[in-house]
Design a protein around this motif. Structure first.
Motif: not given
Length: 201
Positions: A191-196
């Motif tokens: 998931d490119a939007t998931c920083a963690s």
């Protein structure tokens, strides 16, 4: 008379020492009984019903993987929210072990109140004689808060794409707690939007 009295006192001391030795060590109390808690998020959701979805096929596979991960642990209780996806995630484990289920609803008071009530429930189980470890199944916005409320370190909320995270807490209810964070079951989808998931939070 004095010699006889001394012999009687000596015999009493010996009998008392023998009785203490036969009794063995003192039983564990709530203050010294080790705590074991596993906290996970519910498995992958199906699209329906919209207000309280069940698990998808991937979610049920994760439920089976969760049970496998718990097979070598002495777990007796499960704590879930009122939403059925949390109980379904623990359903394979519950069916195998006949674990006792405790429901702590997420109500109008909000997430913080829910997390506090859930942590209180886990501690109450720990104070109950004969109970073992506790499995907690939460949500993406509650899992890390629950870990913190039970003595673990603060951490960001899970991203919506993260289902594999597995938090194990061991320690004393009123002392230090050791946290092991790992994963179980199928890997999470990128998931490119998931920083963690990018290691930045």
């Amino acid at each position: 008379m004095t010699g006889q009295l001394l012999r009687m006192v000596s015999l009493l001391v010996v009998l008392t020492a023998c009785a203490r030795g036969a009794a063995g060590p003192a039983p564990a109390t709530a203050a010294n009984r080790p705590m074991l808690v596993v906290v996970v998020r519910h498995g992958e959701k199906a699209p329906t019903p919209a207000n309280d979805p069940v698990l998808s096929a991937a979610g049920m596979a994760r439920a089976a993987a969760l049970d496998t991960s718990l097979r070598n642990l002495a777990m007796t209780d499960v704590v879930v929210s009122q939403l059925q996806r949390t109980r379904l995630t623990a359903s394979v484990f519950i069916a195998r072990t006949n674990a006792q289920v405790h429901v702590v609803p997420i109500g109008a008071a909000g997430v913080a109140a829910h997390v506090q009530a859930l942590a209180d429930t886990v501690r109450a189980i720990g104070r109950t004689a004969g109970r073992g470890g506790v499995l907690v199944v939460g949500h993406s916005n509650t899992v890390t808060k629950i870990v913190e409320a039970l003595g673990g370190p603060a951490a960001p909320e899970l991203c919506d794409s993260q289902y594999s995270q597995y938090f194990m807490l061991r320690g004393q209810p009123s002392g230090s707690v050791a946290l092991t964070r790992t994963t179980y079951g199928a890997a999470d989808a990128p998931d490119a939007t998931c920083a963690s998931m990018q290691g930045t939070r």
